[in-house]
Design a protein around this motif. Structure first.
Motif, PDB file in Angstrom:
ATOM      1  N   ASN A   1       0.807  -1.220   0.000  1.00  0.00           N
ATOM      2  CA  ASN A   1       0.000   0.000   0.000  1.00  0.00           C
ATOM      3  C   ASN A   1       0.838   1.267   0.000  1.00  0.00           C
ATOM      4  O   ASN A   1       0.309   2.349  -0.243  1.00  0.00           O
ATOM      5  CB  ASN A   1      -0.953   0.012   1.198  1.00  0.00           C
TER       6      ASN A   1
ATOM      7  N   LEU B   1      -3.890   3.406  -0.973  1.00  0.00           N
ATOM      8  CA  LEU B   1      -5.339   3.346  -0.777  1.00  0.00           C
ATOM      9  C   LEU B   1      -5.611   3.603   0.702  1.00  0.00           C
ATOM     10  O   LEU B   1      -5.324   2.750   1.545  1.00  0.00           O
ATOM     11  CB  LEU B   1      -5.869   1.972  -1.204  1.00  0.00           C
TER      12      LEU B   1
ATOM     13  N   GLU C   1     -14.211  -1.136  -5.482  1.00  0.00           N
ATOM     14  CA  GLU C   1     -12.754  -1.209  -5.454  1.00  0.00           C
ATOM     15  C   GLU C   1     -12.255  -2.591  -5.880  1.00  0.00           C
ATOM     16  O   GLU C   1     -11.264  -2.703  -6.601  1.00  0.00           O
ATOM     17  CB  GLU C   1     -12.244  -0.876  -4.053  1.00  0.00           C
TER      18      GLU C   1
END
Length: 251
Positions: free
Chosen positions: A177, A182, A211
């Motif tokens: 990430n 996100l 998503e």
């Protein structure tokens, strides 16, 4: 990293020599709950006498135990079986092989890791697309939905994306990430780390579905655009075979 004693005891008392033993599961993925069990994975080497004899061989050894309240699941494959899985588009075994959470290693483990990097193909995207779709179905079967399968859904998609773009295995969602950024993943990881293994999901499931489908499309597109080869080179299989013989029949 310092591991609980039962992990070292499980490795030490294994009935066969181990090539490596690494931590997988939620601890590898970066979101263990306080009550998460420990998933230990590895490769053992059966002696030639057992492989050549008439008795069934122990290709896979699965051992569950609870020691002092700690739940441990140890699964090891014989080297030949593990190598056969490496030659398929199986991201799971490559994650075990390249896990940075190492409880036991050997010189041959490093050699196998080098060969593992040469086993990566564009078809590994199918593994991660299938795994994430299965976790999404599991999420929707739960009542109420749980955080764990949602994190597994995103973890597999982002691992697949990273693999298609770089050719490298990365299974830790927090690390992944830092690339995708996100913001909702940081919140979900924090909830899982401080909650329970079956921590319920709060929030808009419709948003997460959007998503999930967006990232699925990205992985499908990355598979088309990747520079990874379609197949493993024959030389890699030959080198794996040589390593297997050398370890099975030590001089």
């Amino acid at each position: 990293m310092i591991y609980p004693h039962p992990l070292h005891d499980a490795v030490r008392t294994h009935p066969y020599p181990l090539l490596f033993a690494t931590v997988s599961g939620a601890h590898l993925y970066g979101f263990p709950s306080p009550d998460s069990d420990w998933d230990l994975r590895g490769v053992h080497v059966l002696p030639a006498r057992e492989v050549l004899g008439l008795h069934p061989i122990r290709e896979t050894i699965d051992s569950d135990r609870v020691v002092g309240g700690l739940e441990l699941d140890l699964v090891t494959h014989d080297l030949r079986k593990f190598m056969a899985l490496m030659l398929k588009p199986n991201g799971y075994v490559l994650e075990q092989l390249h896990s940075p959470l190492v409880v036991l290693t050997t010189r041959e483990h490093a050699e196998l890791r080098d060969l593992g990097r040469r086993c990566v193909t564009r078809h590994h995207a199918h593994h991660y697309l299938g795994f994430s779709a299965g976790q999404w179905k599991l999420l929707n079967r739960d009542d109420p939905p749980r955080i764990k399968p949602l994190l597994y859904t995103f973890r597999t998609l982002l691992t697949g994306l990273h693999l298609m773009r770089t050719g490298e295995i990365e299974a830790n969602l927090e690390v992944l990430n830092t690339e995708t950024r996100l913001p909702y993943l940081d919140d979900l990881i924090a909830q899982k780390r401080t909650g329970h293994e079956k921590e319920p999901l709060t929030g808009d499931l419709g948003f997460y579905e959007t998503e999930f489908r967006r990232l699925t499309r990205q992985l499908e597109e990355a598979q088309v655009a990747t520079h990874l080869p379609a197949n493993v080179e024959p030389e890699v299989e030959a080198e794996l075979s040589d390593l297997l013989v050398r370890l099975r029949l030590p001089i």
